[in-house]
Design a protein around this motif. Structure first.
Motif, PDB file in Angstrom:
ATOM      1  N   TRP A  87      17.060 -11.303   8.869  1.00  0.00           N
ATOM      2  CA  TRP A  87      16.951 -10.888  10.200  1.00  0.00           C
ATOM      3  C   TRP A  87      15.789  -9.739  10.102  1.00  0.00           C
ATOM      4  N   LYS A  88      16.539  -9.124  10.201  1.00  0.00           N
ATOM      5  CA  LYS A  88      16.179  -7.482  10.631  1.00  0.00           C
ATOM      6  C   LYS A  88      16.105  -6.667   9.130  1.00  0.00           C
TER       7      LYS A  88
ATOM      8  N   LEU B  69       5.855 -11.498   1.974  1.00  0.00           N
ATOM      9  CA  LEU B  69       6.588 -12.089   0.813  1.00  0.00           C
ATOM     10  C   LEU B  69       7.443 -11.585   0.120  1.00  0.00           C
ATOM     11  N   MET B  70       7.167 -10.807  -0.233  1.00  0.00           N
ATOM     12  CA  MET B  70       8.248  -9.747  -1.185  1.00  0.00           C
ATOM     13  C   MET B  70       9.074  -9.376  -0.311  1.00  0.00           C
ATOM     14  N   GLY B  71       8.892  -9.126   0.685  1.00  0.00           N
ATOM     15  CA  GLY B  71       9.880  -8.572   1.483  1.00  0.00           C
ATOM     16  C   GLY B  71      11.293  -9.076   1.943  1.00  0.00           C
ATOM     17  N   VAL B  72      10.088 -10.986   2.172  1.00  0.00           N
ATOM     18  CA  VAL B  72      11.311 -11.228   2.561  1.00  0.00           C
ATOM     19  C   VAL B  72      12.218 -12.609   0.866  1.00  0.00           C
ATOM     20  N   GLY B  73      11.570 -11.354   0.600  1.00  0.00           N
ATOM     21  CA  GLY B  73      12.133 -11.884  -0.628  1.00  0.00           C
ATOM     22  C   GLY B  73      13.089 -11.687  -1.364  1.00  0.00           C
ATOM     23  N   LEU B  74      13.052 -10.077  -1.553  1.00  0.00           N
ATOM     24  CA  LEU B  74      14.362  -9.165  -1.799  1.00  0.00           C
ATOM     25  C   LEU B  74      15.001  -9.116  -0.859  1.00  0.00           C
ATOM     26  N   CYS B  75      14.988  -9.395   0.732  1.00  0.00           N
ATOM     27  CA  CYS B  75      15.446  -8.992   1.991  1.00  0.00           C
ATOM     28  C   CYS B  75      16.244 -10.925   1.390  1.00  0.00           C
ATOM     29  N   ALA B  76      16.442 -11.472   1.177  1.00  0.00           N
ATOM     30  CA  ALA B  76      16.987 -13.033   1.201  1.00  0.00           C
ATOM     31  C   ALA B  76      17.293 -12.668  -0.400  1.00  0.00           C
ATOM     32  N   ALA B  77      17.216 -12.352  -1.344  1.00  0.00           N
ATOM     33  CA  ALA B  77      18.117 -11.844  -2.318  1.00  0.00           C
ATOM     34  C   ALA B  77      19.139 -10.621  -2.123  1.00  0.00           C
TER      35      ALA B  77
ATOM     36  N   VAL C 114      12.382  -5.058   8.453  1.00  0.00           N
ATOM     37  CA  VAL C 114      12.959  -3.542   8.085  1.00  0.00           C
ATOM     38  C   VAL C 114      11.489  -3.688   6.520  1.00  0.00           C
ATOM     39  N   ALA C 115      11.755  -4.497   5.699  1.00  0.00           N
ATOM     40  CA  ALA C 115      11.128  -4.846   4.357  1.00  0.00           C
ATOM     41  C   ALA C 115       9.511  -5.173   4.589  1.00  0.00           C
ATOM     42  N   ARG C 116       9.038  -5.314   5.647  1.00  0.00           N
ATOM     43  CA  ARG C 116       7.728  -5.827   6.187  1.00  0.00           C
ATOM     44  C   ARG C 116       7.674  -4.259   6.402  1.00  0.00           C
ATOM     45  N   HIS C 117       7.607  -3.332   6.487  1.00  0.00           N
ATOM     46  CA  HIS C 117       7.418  -1.861   7.082  1.00  0.00           C
ATOM     47  C   HIS C 117       7.365  -1.467   6.329  1.00  0.00           C
ATOM     48  N   THR C 118       8.711  -1.670   4.878  1.00  0.00           N
ATOM     49  CA  THR C 118       9.091  -0.685   4.412  1.00  0.00           C
ATOM     50  C   THR C 118       8.705  -0.345   2.282  1.00  0.00           C
ATOM     51  N   ILE C 119       7.991  -2.093   2.286  1.00  0.00           N
ATOM     52  CA  ILE C 119       8.392  -2.536   0.852  1.00  0.00           C
ATOM     53  C   ILE C 119       6.960  -1.825   0.397  1.00  0.00           C
ATOM     54  N   LYS C 120       5.473  -1.296   0.907  1.00  0.00           N
ATOM     55  CA  LYS C 120       5.026  -0.654  -0.053  1.00  0.00           C
ATOM     56  C   LYS C 120       5.107   0.829  -0.517  1.00  0.00           C
ATOM     57  N   ARG C 121       5.958   0.835   0.202  1.00  0.00           N
ATOM     58  CA  ARG C 121       5.813   2.308   1.109  1.00  0.00           C
ATOM     59  C   ARG C 121       7.485   2.503  -0.679  1.00  0.00           C
ATOM     60  N   ASP C 122       8.119   1.778  -0.634  1.00  0.00           N
ATOM     61  CA  ASP C 122       9.037   1.894  -1.893  1.00  0.00           C
ATOM     62  C   ASP C 122       8.193   1.632  -2.941  1.00  0.00           C
ATOM     63  N   LEU C 123       7.246   0.469  -2.668  1.00  0.00           N
ATOM     64  CA  LEU C 123       6.863   0.221  -4.635  1.00  0.00           C
ATOM     65  C   LEU C 123       6.367   1.554  -4.466  1.00  0.00           C
ATOM     66  N   MET C 124       5.528   1.803  -4.055  1.00  0.00           N
ATOM     67  CA  MET C 124       4.509   3.437  -3.958  1.00  0.00           C
ATOM     68  C   MET C 124       5.886   4.192  -4.901  1.00  0.00           C
ATOM     69  N   CYS C 125       6.709   4.556  -4.182  1.00  0.00           N
ATOM     70  CA  CYS C 125       8.448   5.464  -4.785  1.00  0.00           C
ATOM     71  C   CYS C 125       8.639   5.132  -6.318  1.00  0.00           C
TER      72      CYS C 125
ATOM     73  N   ARG D 187      15.614   1.471   2.300  1.00  0.00           N
ATOM     74  CA  ARG D 187      16.810  -0.025   2.667  1.00  0.00           C
ATOM     75  C   ARG D 187      16.818  -1.351   1.913  1.00  0.00           C
ATOM     76  N   ILE D 188      15.476  -1.425   0.746  1.00  0.00           N
ATOM     77  CA  ILE D 188      15.908  -2.245   0.290  1.00  0.00           C
ATOM     78  C   ILE D 188      16.574  -2.476  -0.925  1.00  0.00           C
ATOM     79  N   LEU D 189      16.042  -1.427  -2.071  1.00  0.00           N
ATOM     80  CA  LEU D 189      16.466  -1.445  -2.519  1.00  0.00           C
ATOM     81  C   LEU D 189      17.670   0.082  -2.435  1.00  0.00           C
ATOM     82  N   PRO D 190      18.322   0.567  -2.180  1.00  0.00           N
ATOM     83  CA  PRO D 190      19.491   1.470  -1.481  1.00  0.00           C
ATOM     84  C   PRO D 190      19.993   2.013  -3.349  1.00  0.00           C
ATOM     85  N   SER D 191      19.532   1.567  -4.070  1.00  0.00           N
ATOM     86  CA  SER D 191      20.905   1.932  -5.214  1.00  0.00           C
ATOM     87  C   SER D 191      19.865   2.451  -6.493  1.00  0.00           C
ATOM     88  N   PHE D 192      18.681   2.154  -6.750  1.00  0.00           N
ATOM     89  CA  PHE D 192      17.379   2.658  -7.306  1.00  0.00           C
ATOM     90  C   PHE D 192      17.940   3.665  -7.637  1.00  0.00           C
TER      91      PHE D 192
END
Length: 649
Positions: A42-43, A29-37, A47-58, A414-419
């Motif tokens: 759908w691609k 759900l969080m990945g969907v929200g980020l990508c919707a923003a 990607v968000a579903r597979h990477t959101i946990k990794r990205d948030l850990m970082c 891939r979700i927040l590349p500018s961070f």
């Protein structure tokens, strides 16, 4: 970034720790929200579903490191002052264990030895900003020297103890050092260059030596009695340096030219060590086995930094030994090991020994673990976590593999590349010049497309600084303008990487290592990994060589082959199965050993220069006869035929 993206980012960072414990559905759900923003694709949702946990850990790690760095910046902290705080927490805990002698220094004892160095430096009349070159093999004294000098603002230049003559003189000279401290083991090397050192250079030697009269005639002072007479209490000195000021110099490896003295400021030292601590699950009660050279950033910053800043115990081994590695880990009850370059492959090449099953190591961290040996290393030695990272001492685009993705040296979100503003950009194949679009901005690479890693420079951000080198020309060569957008500046790594659809980064080659053959780009790193695996982890150097009248460069492999016979027929069959035709070595050179740096990076300059002409009788040269389907020995006659274009490649 629009308003919705900003809200989501804020919530993500502040609630990341809580979020990581939620079921996978919440991650989706969080990945969907980020990508919707962002794009609503759908691609992107996949990607968000597979990477959101990794990205948030970082994000959590970056958030923690950034907060502590701003606090240290505000408090005008330095590495010596942060170390003093660590000492107060556990003064009697072992800080350094020297494997060569069994000597143990507690945190209090290390601090007292640093104080003695600081008093000695003041007695020499050195001031803040002065430089002292340290030329010693890895030992606890190296730590006391550079840290004690830093207590009074004197900057150490950590010289590679493998250097001799001209490279040694270059490294001492480029640092602007006023003095040099060397170990007794380096006396002969110093005596070879002593007449060419800068006028007024003061020399100090540590350790007793038989030929004392010779050293006295060369005006070399004994360091040990000077330090023994120095007080162990803190010097009455108000350090004017702050968090972003210079701490020391660490040199690049020099694989493509003379080493460059990279500037390490206090904040950079903290940043590198802190990212390692928080990313790889390190603990303050860890015992870390460090067999890496202390003139290198991996040994002195990423490794030793865990001791100075976080209170871990470091076992220092003067020199890496594949046969003693696991025995040492068992002996000292190590829980963490460091690796670099080819260390993991060297360990895999060793016969199985009982200590492999008795060690307590849970984390291995470092850089340069080849994908071809990663899983075998983890399975054989039962390593629960591998912390692979990418980054030069001076770069501002470091990468961290935070979730143990096999083969990856890190990732870019891939979700927040500018961070974390890093990017792979396209380059010209022949000269590695940056390619630009019609607006003059660098062209970003798509997933699966190799490119050069760059990092945007922001001098006001401690994570985005580029402090450069001791000489300005070298610094300027690593900076490009209008990379992410018009008018900006970025650090150019010179390294080629490739990113997959999830943002994982994989190292390809250093600048100049890739060559073109049969219209295809050949990655020397990848071919080396394949060939080494086929030959049971033997040292292999792959490079391109010029053949007159033929476009591109033919692949050549130098293989360390001390004694025995290499079954060339079986080898060729294995190579044909493992590599595409354009990547198969056209020439083979069987050599007693392959040249490497002190940090196990393969050196190819001499090999490339010598090419494929038969030379030493102890070496054997072979050519892949494509028509006959076999490797045949290169004789003087065959060599002349190749040069004259009479042989088909």
């Amino acid at each position: 970034m629009n308003l919705m993206s900003g809200v989501i980012l804020s919530v993500s960072v502040l609630g990341a720790v809580w979020f990581l414990s939620l079921p996978w559905l919440c991650s989706l759900l969080m990945g969907v929200g980020l990508c919707a923003a962002s794009r609503g694709s759908w691609k992107n949702i996949h990607v968000a579903r597979h990477t959101i946990k990794r990205d948030l850990m970082c994000l959590v790690v970056i958030f923690r490191v950034r907060l502590s760095m701003y606090r240290n910046l505000r408090n005008r902290s330095t590495i010596p002052s942060l170390f003093a705080q660590t000492v107060t927490q556990h003064p009697d805990k072992p800080a350094l264990i020297y494997e060569a002698t069994g000597e143990v220094w507690t945190f209090r004892e290390l601090q007292e030895r640093c104080h003695a160095v600081a008093h000695w430096a003041l007695a020499q009349g050195w001031a803040e900003g002065d430089v002292v070159a340290l030329y010693l093999e890895s030992q606890p004294l190296v730590v006391a020297l550079w840290l004690g000098l830093a207590m009074v603002g004197v900057e150490a230049a950590l010289i590679n103890h493998n250097l001799r003559q001209h490279p040694l003189l270059h490294c001492v000279g480029v640092s602007g050092a006023r003095a040099m401290v060397f170990g007794k083991e380096m006396s002969e090397a110093v005596s070879e260059v002593i007449g060419s050192l800068q006028p007024g250079m003061v020399l100090f030697r540590s350790g007793e030596q038989e030929d004392e009269a010779k050293l006295c005639s060369l005006h070399v002072q004994k360091l040990d009695p000077l330090l023994a007479r120095s007080p162990a209490h803190p010097p009455r000195y108000k350090l004017r340096k702050e968090f972003n000021d210079r701490l020391l110099y660490i040199y690049t490896s020099g694989t493509t030219g003379m080493p460059k003295a990279a500037v390490v400021v206090h904040s950079r030292y903290f940043r590198i060590a802190a990212f390692g601590f928080h990313s790889f699950g390190l603990r303050r009660d860890d015992i870390i086995y460090n067999c890496l050279p202390l003139y290198h950033s991996a040994g002195t910053i990423m490794g030793l930094g865990q001791c100075l800043l976080f209170g871990s115990t470091i076992v220092i081994r003067k020199k890496f030994s594949a046969s003693r590695f696991w025995d040492d880990c068992v002996k000292h009850k190590c829980t963490v090991i460091q690796y670099i370059g080819e260390i993991c492959r060297y360990l895999l090449a060793q016969p199985v020994r009982p200590s492999e099953d008795r060690h307590r190591v849970r984390v291995a961290f470092g850089n340069g673990l080849r994908p071809s040996t990663w899983e075998e290393f983890v399975q054989r030695f039962r390593i629960r976590r591998v912390g692979e990272f990418y980054g030069a001492t001076e770069c501002n685009c470091s990468l961290i593999n935070i979730d143990g993705k096999v083969g990856a040296c890190g990732f870019s979100s891939r979700i927040l590349p500018s961070f974390y503003p890093i990017r792979l950009v396209r380059v010209q194949q022949d000269n590695r010049e940056l390619l630009r679009d019609s607006q003059g901005v660098c062209v970003p690479c798509l997933p699966g497309e190799p490119g050069m890693l760059v990092g945007r420079i922001n001098d006001t951000d401690p994570l985005r600084r580029f402090d450069g080198y001791a000489d300005q020309d070298s610094t300027n060569q690593k900076i490009a303008c209008s990379v992410f957008k018009m008018g900006d500046s970025a650090y150019i790594s010179g390294d080629m990487l490739v990113m997959d659809e999830y943002g994982y980064m994989y190292f390809r080659d250093r600048s100049g290592d890739t060559f073109r053959w049969r219209g295809e780009n050949v990655s020397t790193t990848e071919v080396e990994g394949v060939l080494s695996g086929l030959l049971e982890h033997t040292d292999v150097a792959v490079y391109g060589v010029t053949v007159p009248g033929v476009e591109g460069k033919a692949g050549m492999a130098a293989i360390a082959h001390a004694g025995g016979q290499l079954d060339l027929g079986a080898f060729l069959i294995a190579v044909q199965k493992a590599l595409p035709s354009y990547a198969r070595p056209v020439f083979l050179r069987l050599v007693p050993s392959v040249d490497t740096t002190g940090t196990f990076k393969i050196q190819k300059t001499r090999l490339q220069r010598e090419g494929y002409k038969p030379r030493d009788a102890s070496e054997k040269m072979y050519f892949l006869n494509s028509r006959a389907g076999c490797y045949e020995a290169v004789t003087d006659e065959l060599y002349e035929s190749i040069i004259e274009g009479k042989v088909s490649l």
